[in-house]
Design an enzyme around this catalytic site. Structure first.
Site, PDB file in Angstrom:
ATOM      1  N   CYS A   1       0.825  -1.213   0.000  1.00 47.86           N
ATOM      2  CA  CYS A   1       0.000   0.000   0.000  1.00 47.86           C
ATOM      3  C   CYS A   1       0.857   1.260   0.000  1.00 47.86           C
ATOM      4  O   CYS A   1       0.719   2.112  -0.863  1.00 47.86           O
ATOM      5  CB  CYS A   1      -0.922  -0.020   1.219  1.00 47.86           C
ATOM      6  SG  CYS A   1      -1.747   1.544   1.503  1.00 47.86           S
TER       7      CYS A   1
ATOM      8  N   LYS B   1      -1.519   7.096  -6.100  1.00 43.96           N
ATOM      9  CA  LYS B   1      -2.360   8.284  -5.930  1.00 43.96           C
ATOM     10  C   LYS B   1      -1.530   9.560  -6.039  1.00 43.96           C
ATOM     11  O   LYS B   1      -2.013  10.598  -6.496  1.00 43.96           O
ATOM     12  CB  LYS B   1      -3.079   8.254  -4.569  1.00 43.96           C
ATOM     13  CG  LYS B   1      -4.483   7.719  -4.644  1.00 43.96           C
ATOM     14  CD  LYS B   1      -4.631   6.234  -4.725  1.00 43.96           C
ATOM     15  CE  LYS B   1      -4.687   5.577  -6.026  1.00 43.96           C
ATOM     16  NZ  LYS B   1      -4.710   4.109  -5.980  1.00 43.96           N
TER      17      LYS B   1
ATOM     18  N   GLY C   1      -7.691  -5.263 -17.409  1.00 40.93           N
ATOM     19  CA  GLY C   1      -8.403  -3.997 -17.192  1.00 40.93           C
ATOM     20  C   GLY C   1      -9.109  -3.955 -15.855  1.00 40.93           C
ATOM     21  O   GLY C   1     -10.276  -3.561 -15.769  1.00 40.93           O
TER      22      GLY C   1
ATOM     23  N   ALA D   1      -6.543  -2.330   1.170  1.00 41.96           N
ATOM     24  CA  ALA D   1      -5.845  -1.911   2.393  1.00 41.96           C
ATOM     25  C   ALA D   1      -6.832  -1.606   3.521  1.00 41.96           C
ATOM     26  O   ALA D   1      -6.610  -1.978   4.677  1.00 41.96           O
ATOM     27  CB  ALA D   1      -4.992  -0.682   2.097  1.00 41.96           C
TER      28      ALA D   1
ATOM     29  N   HIS E   1     -24.588  22.118   1.379  1.00 42.55           N
ATOM     30  CA  HIS E   1     -24.868  22.622   0.041  1.00 42.55           C
ATOM     31  C   HIS E   1     -23.931  23.779  -0.272  1.00 42.55           C
ATOM     32  O   HIS E   1     -23.708  24.616   0.587  1.00 42.55           O
ATOM     33  CB  HIS E   1     -26.319  23.120  -0.025  1.00 42.55           C
ATOM     34  CG  HIS E   1     -26.662  23.738  -1.334  1.00 42.55           C
ATOM     35  ND1 HIS E   1     -26.898  23.002  -2.460  1.00 42.55           N
ATOM     36  CD2 HIS E   1     -26.759  25.053  -1.702  1.00 42.55           C
ATOM     37  CE1 HIS E   1     -27.153  23.814  -3.475  1.00 42.55           C
ATOM     38  NE2 HIS E   1     -27.079  25.062  -3.049  1.00 42.55           N
TER      39      HIS E   1
HETATM   40  P1  NAI Z   1      -7.987  -7.178 -10.620  1.00 47.10           P
HETATM   41  O1  NAI Z   1      -8.386  -8.491 -10.144  1.00 47.10           O
HETATM   42  O2  NAI Z   1      -8.677  -5.949 -10.178  1.00 47.10           O
HETATM   43  O3  NAI Z   1      -8.023  -7.158 -12.232  1.00 47.10           O
HETATM   44  C1  NAI Z   1      -7.313  -8.055 -13.029  1.00 47.10           C
HETATM   45  C2  NAI Z   1      -7.949  -8.069 -14.400  1.00 47.10           C
HETATM   46  O4  NAI Z   1      -7.107  -8.774 -15.272  1.00 47.10           O
HETATM   47  C3  NAI Z   1      -9.302  -8.769 -14.419  1.00 47.10           C
HETATM   48  O5  NAI Z   1     -10.250  -7.924 -15.034  1.00 47.10           O
HETATM   49  C4  NAI Z   1      -9.034 -10.030 -15.238  1.00 47.10           C
HETATM   50  O6  NAI Z   1     -10.127 -10.439 -15.997  1.00 47.10           O
HETATM   51  C5  NAI Z   1      -7.892  -9.571 -16.128  1.00 47.10           C
HETATM   52  N1  NAI Z   1      -7.031 -10.643 -16.626  1.00 47.10           N
HETATM   53  C6  NAI Z   1      -6.509 -11.680 -15.935  1.00 47.10           C
HETATM   54  N2  NAI Z   1      -5.716 -12.423 -16.742  1.00 47.10           N
HETATM   55  C7  NAI Z   1      -5.728 -11.817 -17.957  1.00 47.10           C
HETATM   56  C8  NAI Z   1      -5.096 -12.098 -19.204  1.00 47.10           C
HETATM   57  N3  NAI Z   1      -4.290 -13.147 -19.342  1.00 47.10           N
HETATM   58  N4  NAI Z   1      -5.346 -11.283 -20.235  1.00 47.10           N
HETATM   59  C9  NAI Z   1      -6.169 -10.221 -20.111  1.00 47.10           C
HETATM   60  N5  NAI Z   1      -6.781  -9.903 -18.957  1.00 47.10           N
HETATM   61  C10 NAI Z   1      -6.556 -10.692 -17.889  1.00 47.10           C
HETATM   62  O7  NAI Z   1      -6.434  -7.102 -10.307  1.00 47.10           O
HETATM   63  P2  NAI Z   1      -5.411  -5.890 -10.353  1.00 47.10           P
HETATM   64  O8  NAI Z   1      -5.936  -4.769 -11.176  1.00 47.10           O
HETATM   65  O9  NAI Z   1      -4.121  -6.495 -10.736  1.00 47.10           O
HETATM   66  O10 NAI Z   1      -5.418  -5.404  -8.847  1.00 47.10           O
HETATM   67  C11 NAI Z   1      -4.992  -6.294  -7.833  1.00 47.10           C
HETATM   68  C12 NAI Z   1      -5.617  -6.013  -6.511  1.00 47.10           C
HETATM   69  O11 NAI Z   1      -5.203  -4.779  -5.986  1.00 47.10           O
HETATM   70  C13 NAI Z   1      -7.117  -6.015  -6.578  1.00 47.10           C
HETATM   71  O12 NAI Z   1      -7.584  -6.927  -5.635  1.00 47.10           O
HETATM   72  C14 NAI Z   1      -7.499  -4.628  -6.229  1.00 47.10           C
HETATM   73  O13 NAI Z   1      -8.653  -4.591  -5.416  1.00 47.10           O
HETATM   74  C15 NAI Z   1      -6.296  -4.077  -5.501  1.00 47.10           C
HETATM   75  N6  NAI Z   1      -6.150  -2.665  -5.812  1.00 47.10           N
HETATM   76  C16 NAI Z   1      -7.039  -1.775  -5.303  1.00 47.10           C
HETATM   77  C17 NAI Z   1      -6.959  -0.456  -5.623  1.00 47.10           C
HETATM   78  C18 NAI Z   1      -7.973   0.488  -5.102  1.00 47.10           C
HETATM   79  O14 NAI Z   1      -8.646   0.173  -4.149  1.00 47.10           O
HETATM   80  N7  NAI Z   1      -8.121   1.670  -5.666  1.00 47.10           N
HETATM   81  C19 NAI Z   1      -5.909   0.067  -6.503  1.00 47.10           C
HETATM   82  C20 NAI Z   1      -5.073  -0.951  -7.017  1.00 47.10           C
HETATM   83  C21 NAI Z   1      -5.198  -2.262  -6.652  1.00 47.10           C
END
Ligand code: NAI
Length: 457
Positions: free
Chosen positions: A41, A50, A185, A318, A443
């Protein structure tokens, strides 16, 4: 040999907060961290991204401010080195803050990788770290997660060459790519795509599902996608990546292969819990598909052992880890407490932002609720109109017709990341909309859209 009331394995959000809270409750605590305190994080996730996104947003404001009566004489430049330097300072400040907090709480910070050796006949847990051995009456595993590396031809070689980067390496890049391909994505992919697009990089997102942003409300995902497409980003959905070559990514869609040339690849295909090689098998901690199995009090199958944060694979956020840490410590102290995963908010820090809590209409129906939803445009809030031209933002409420309680709130627009905690409270407390309608909203704020949506119910 040092004996503690509580040993914590991992110094990320779950681990450091558990350590702090346990120490505040009078326990002797040691937290073992092999890398930097603050975990993913603070060091290579939430905070550095961020910080960079804020730099990108300022750049975009400076370059697209004419409609607001602001023009710039000469060129506006984005300096990656300066943005990176600022990011490093922010991270340093916050990591220092965590270390100070732990120190003041009386937590022993051990800078080494901890490996569970077993449980003695006295019932105490033994953990090796560096040349030392630590003994604990209780054990909190907060070992986090790592980026998944799918078995795609050329990905490992690309990672070794530096052509392919995960969230970790990309935050240390020295120059911007011209063309970036994002594989995956989801949240990381979209936030990074947002950053790169804002500073002028041509971005292509390849996602194997038919929608971006995972389980996010489909209409929100679609608005986000269209917003970015209008800015020049390309999305290849329902596409399967075939291979990563030298200077290109090849994907297949509807039986047809397409090559996307690029000079950098971001691999953001999800994260996996860190549960290997830390000795969990020595005390028979149960795992399922790599994640530690926990109940709503974060207890594992082994009495005295808890697992909080990404390593239990429940929500990988987190703020979930924070709450889990508190629940685990409360439970240790004999206080009744459970986590409600249905009221944990989720935010995607794109521009516009996305923030959601609870169930989408689709999920609510799948879970058997007699659910309905209302959708209110952000234009109902005067401040939104004042600040956003042609904004497509909206707020959706999902309600259970039987119990008349809110099951979910889903928003896309400005400031929604800051508004969602109020919505989470509405979902968590289960107060009826008739009661929530009696709240006074300041508001003019964008948050008034929530009030409008409550009345629209
Ligand atoms: P994610 O699970 O959000 O997204 C991974 C994406 O990759 C999915 O849509 C999946 O369908 C796609 N995918 C998987 N294999 C693939 C392939 N071979 N080809 C094309 N697409 C494929 O995972 P991400 O974005 O890596 O994030 C990891 C973790 O970190 C998540 O659990 C997320 O909640 C957390 N995170 C949270 C944030 C926030 O709260 N703002 C910011 C960044 C991460």
């Amino acid at each position: 040999m040092n004996t503690y009331d509580c040993l914590v394995l991992g110094g990320g959000p779950g681990g450091y907060l558990a350590a702090e809270r346990a120490a505040q409750r009078g326990m002797s605590v040691a937290v073992l961290e092999e890398r930097a305190f603050g975990g993913v994080c603070l060091n290579e996730g939430c905070i550095p991204t961020k910080t960079l996104l804020h730099s990108a947003k300022m750049y975009r404001h400076a370059t697209q401010s004419e409609a607001f009566g602001v023009t710039v004489e000469g060129m506006v430049h984005f300096s990656l080195p300066r943005a990176m330097e600022r990011k490093r300072r922010v991270v340093q400040t916050l990591v220092g803050g965590v270390e100070n907090t732990l120190k003041h709480a009386g937590v022993e910070m051990v800078r080494a990788r901890g490996t569970v050796l077993g449980r003695g006949t006295d019932g105490l847990f033994q953990v090796a770290a560096g040349d030392e051995q630590y003994v604990g009456k209780r054990l909190i595993v907060a070992s986090g997660s790592h980026a998944a590396v799918p078995p795609i031809t050329g990905v490992r070689e690309g990672l070794a060459r530096g052509f392919v980067k995960t969230n970790c390496e990309i935050l240390e890049m020295e120059s911007l790519p011209r063309d970036l391909v994002v594989i995956g994505g989801g949240v990381i992919g979209l936030e990074m795509a947002c950053f790169f697009a804002a500073v002028g990089v041509k971005v292509t997102v390849i996602e194997m599902l038919d929608q971006i942003a995972g389980n996010t409300d489909a209409e929100i995902a679609s608005v986000l996608q269209r917003t970015y497409e209008a800015q020049g980003m390309t999305f290849c959905l329902g596409a399967s990546v075939q291979r990563v070559e030298n200077g290109a990514v090849v994907y297949q869609k509807d039986g047809k292969e397409t090559t996307v040339p690029c000079d950098m690849v971001l691999l953001s295909t999800g994260r996996r819990p860190n549960t290997q090689d830390i000795g969990l098998e020595s005390i028979n901690v149960q795992t399922q598909r790599g994640a530690i199995v926990t109940d709503l009090q974060l207890c594992t199958n082994v009495s005295g052992v808890f697992a909080v944060g990404d390593c239990n694979g429940k929500s990988m956020l987190a703020h979930t880890a924070y709450r889990e840490a508190e629940v685990a410590v409360n439970h240790m102290c004999g206080e009744k407490d459970i986590i409600n995963y249905d009221s944990v908010p989720a935010v995607i820090y794109t521009d516009p932002e996305v923030a959601c809590v609870g169930m989408t209409l689709q999920e609510a129906k799948r879970r058997g609720y007699a659910a309905r939803e209302v959708k209110v445009p952000m234009q109902y809030a005067g401040r939104y109109v004042a600040e956003v031209d042609n904004g497509k933002g909206f707020c959706k409420l999902v309600m259970d017709e039987t119990s008349h309680r809110l099951l979910g709130v889903h928003m896309i627009g400005s400031y929604v990341s800051e508004m969602i905690y109020g919505a989470a409270m509405m979902v968590d407390t289960q107060l009826p909309p008739s009661r929530l309608q009696k709240l006074t909203f300041p508001h003019p704020t964008v948050s008034e859209v929530l009030r409008e949506a409550l009345f629209a119910l």
